[in-house]
Design a protein around this motif. Structure first.
Motif, short mmCIF file in Angstrom:
data_model
loop_
_atom_site.label_atom_id
_atom_site.label_comp_id
_atom_site.label_asym_id
_atom_site.label_seq_id
_atom_site.Cartn_x
_atom_site.Cartn_y
_atom_site.Cartn_z
N LEU A 44 0.83 -1.21 0.00
CA LEU A 44 0.00 0.00 0.00
C LEU A 44 0.86 1.26 0.00
CD1 LEU A 44 -2.83 -1.05 2.49
CD2 LEU A 44 -3.01 -0.77 0.01
N SER A 45 1.94 1.22 0.77
CA SER A 45 2.85 2.36 0.80
C SER A 45 3.52 2.58 -0.55
CB SER A 45 3.92 2.14 1.87
OG SER A 45 4.88 3.17 1.86
N THR A 46 3.84 1.49 -1.23
CA THR A 46 4.54 1.57 -2.52
C THR A 46 3.66 2.12 -3.63
OG1 THR A 46 5.94 -0.33 -1.92
CG2 THR A 46 5.79 0.22 -4.26
N ILE A 47 2.38 1.74 -3.66
CA ILE A 47 1.53 2.13 -4.78
C ILE A 47 0.70 3.38 -4.50
CG2 ILE A 47 1.37 -0.27 -5.56
CD1 ILE A 47 -1.47 -0.35 -4.47
N GLU A 48 0.79 3.91 -3.29
CA GLU A 48 0.02 5.11 -2.96
C GLU A 48 0.40 6.24 -3.91
OE1 GLU A 48 -1.23 7.78 0.96
OE2 GLU A 48 0.46 6.38 1.07
N GLY A 49 -0.65 6.86 -4.48
CA GLY A 49 -0.42 7.94 -5.42
C GLY A 49 -0.19 7.46 -6.85
N LYS A 50 -0.04 6.14 -7.02
CA LYS A 50 0.19 5.59 -8.37
C LYS A 50 -1.03 4.91 -8.95
CE LYS A 50 5.06 4.71 -7.24
NZ LYS A 50 6.11 3.66 -7.09
N THR A 73 0.67 -2.08 -12.08
CA THR A 73 1.34 -1.40 -10.97
C THR A 73 1.28 -2.24 -9.70
OG1 THR A 73 0.83 0.79 -11.88
CG2 THR A 73 1.34 0.68 -9.53
N PHE A 74 0.10 -2.78 -9.41
CA PHE A 74 -0.05 -3.61 -8.21
C PHE A 74 0.81 -4.87 -8.28
CE2 PHE A 74 -2.10 -7.45 -6.53
CZ PHE A 74 -1.90 -7.21 -5.18
N LEU A 75 0.75 -5.59 -9.39
CA LEU A 75 1.50 -6.85 -9.51
C LEU A 75 3.00 -6.63 -9.37
CD1 LEU A 75 -0.46 -8.62 -12.40
CD2 LEU A 75 -0.38 -9.31 -9.99
N ASN A 76 3.49 -5.56 -9.97
CA ASN A 76 4.92 -5.26 -9.85
C ASN A 76 5.29 -4.91 -8.41
OD1 ASN A 76 5.81 -5.70 -12.52
ND2 ASN A 76 4.97 -3.72 -13.17
N ALA A 77 4.41 -4.14 -7.76
CA ALA A 77 4.67 -3.78 -6.36
C ALA A 77 4.58 -5.00 -5.47
CB ALA A 77 3.68 -2.71 -5.91
N TYR A 78 3.59 -5.85 -5.73
CA TYR A 78 3.41 -7.08 -4.94
C TYR A 78 4.66 -7.94 -5.03
CZ TYR A 78 1.38 -11.46 -3.29
OH TYR A 78 1.11 -12.61 -2.58
N TYR A 79 5.15 -8.11 -6.24
CA TYR A 79 6.34 -8.94 -6.45
C TYR A 79 7.59 -8.34 -5.82
CZ TYR A 79 10.49 -10.33 -9.14
OH TYR A 79 11.75 -10.68 -9.51
N GLN A 80 7.85 -7.07 -6.10
CA GLN A 80 9.07 -6.43 -5.60
C GLN A 80 9.10 -6.35 -4.08
OE1 GLN A 80 11.72 -5.70 -7.30
NE2 GLN A 80 10.88 -6.13 -9.34
#
Length: 359
Positions: free
Chosen positions: A251-257, A317-324
């Protein structure tokens, strides 16, 4: 009585006429197409001579077909004088196929009974029955030849059929999907195009098979050790503390994206979404679940996301953030094997999801 005599030394292949023969057109139909192209005005020939010329070419193509079925024989035969460039073009054109026809045949057993129903494929695709039947036979010939051989699919196909890299890659995908009996005929998969399956199959063969892992075995076969290791990833959602930590980082990673409603959706449903993502992999060890791989992607990820108004960009965006971010979790950091397994799994899964995420 009148007749035409054609005298030839080297064999002349008229590729525009060859294309019409491949399309399943009769001599009469091919002559009409050639006439519309203005060939009579260009050459001064009559329609009757044009028909005789096309018939002569068709007779040559029919005799050549025997050799093209096993392309190495074409290079070794002495009946037809053909240069290497002509032979390669003949082979490539003969083994090319209409993607709409190939898509209709994906996921079906190419049996004699299926061949008898080829009229249905012709009606759905608008391709002539004669051409559909030839393409059916060609696909079946390649599949049967390659199923009984060892080694990586693309070079093996090229060895037997002398195809270009791009065409061999498409056949490799067809053979892989057929050999592993993936479910591709369900109605909810109708929107998925042939090229989508080629991309996914190529990615799976590269990352999840024995050849992708070891480089010297047959890439029809999944890497069973890798499939076993995928089950260990379930800890990322089954352990509450790990799951909560992962949710917070994502959630922190994708906030604003992404859109705000995506954030709200993830706050409420992150555990379920994570379970769906990882359970697809965890179940691949079971043959039936492996065959339902593409169905599961649509049912458990694509359809729910679309229902929740996730765009293509949001999902990516979510899948990349989830993986990373999952690579940053303590269990993954402490176990190099889990790290590499997660990397192999998520890169391929993400590519397949995004390839299939369209209308």
């Amino acid at each position: 009585m009148s007749f035409c005599v054609f005298v030839e030394n080297s064999t002349n292949i008229n590729f525009p006429v060859f294309d019409l023969w491949l399309a399943g057109l009769s001599v009469q139909e091919a002559a009409a197409v050639r006439q519309k192209s203005g060939i009579l005005q260009k050459t001064g020939a009559t329609l009757q001579i044009l028909k005789h010329d096309i018939w002569n070419h068709y007779r040559t193509f029919t005799m050549l077909e025997h050799y093209v079925h096993a392309p190495t024989r074409l290079y070794n035969q002495l009946v037809f004088q053909l240069d290497n460039g002509t032979m390669q073009t003949l082979i490539e054109k003969y083994y090319e196929f209409d993607k709409t026809v190939a898509r209709e045949l994906l996921g079906k057993k190419l049996t004699s009974k299926q061949r008898k129903d080829i009229d249905d494929v012709s009606e759905k695709t608008g391709i002539s029955v004669r051409s559909c039947r030839r393409q059916f036979d060609t696909l079946r010939r390649v599949i049967r030849t390659i199923e009984d051989t060892d080694g990586a699919l693309i070079p093996t196909i090229q060895h037997h059929f002398l195809l270009s890299d791009s065409l061999a890659k498409k056949y490799a995908a067809i053979v892989f999907l057929a050999d592993n009996r993936f479910e591709l005929t369900k109605k909810k998969l109708n929107y998925v195009m042939f090229d989508d399956f080629v991309v996914c199959a190529d990615e799976i063969m590269t990352k999840w098979t024995t050849t992708g892992n070891q480089g010297d075995q047959k890439d029809l076969d999944f890497d069973r050790e890798f499939l076993q290791e995928l089950r260990e990833l379930k800890i990322l959602f089954s352990d509450k503390d790990i799951g909560d930590k992962h949710k917070m980082i994502v959630l922190s990673t994708i906030e604003g994206k992404v859109s705000e409603h995506i954030i709200v959706d993830l706050e409420q449903n992150f555990k379920n979404i994570s379970r769906y993502i990882l359970n697809i992999g965890a179940c691949l060890i079971h043959t039936k679940d492996m065959r339902d791989f593409f169905v599961d992607i649509v049912e458990k990820i694509i359809e729910p996301n679309k229902t929740a108004r996730w765009s293509n960009s949001d999902t990516n965006t979510f899948l990349n953030a989830y993986y990373q971010t999952s690579l940053q979790l303590v269990p993954v950091q402490r176990q190099p094997k889990m790290y590499s397994t997660l990397e192999r799994y998520m890169t391929t899964l993400t590519k397949c999801i995004m390839q299939m995420y369209h209308s």
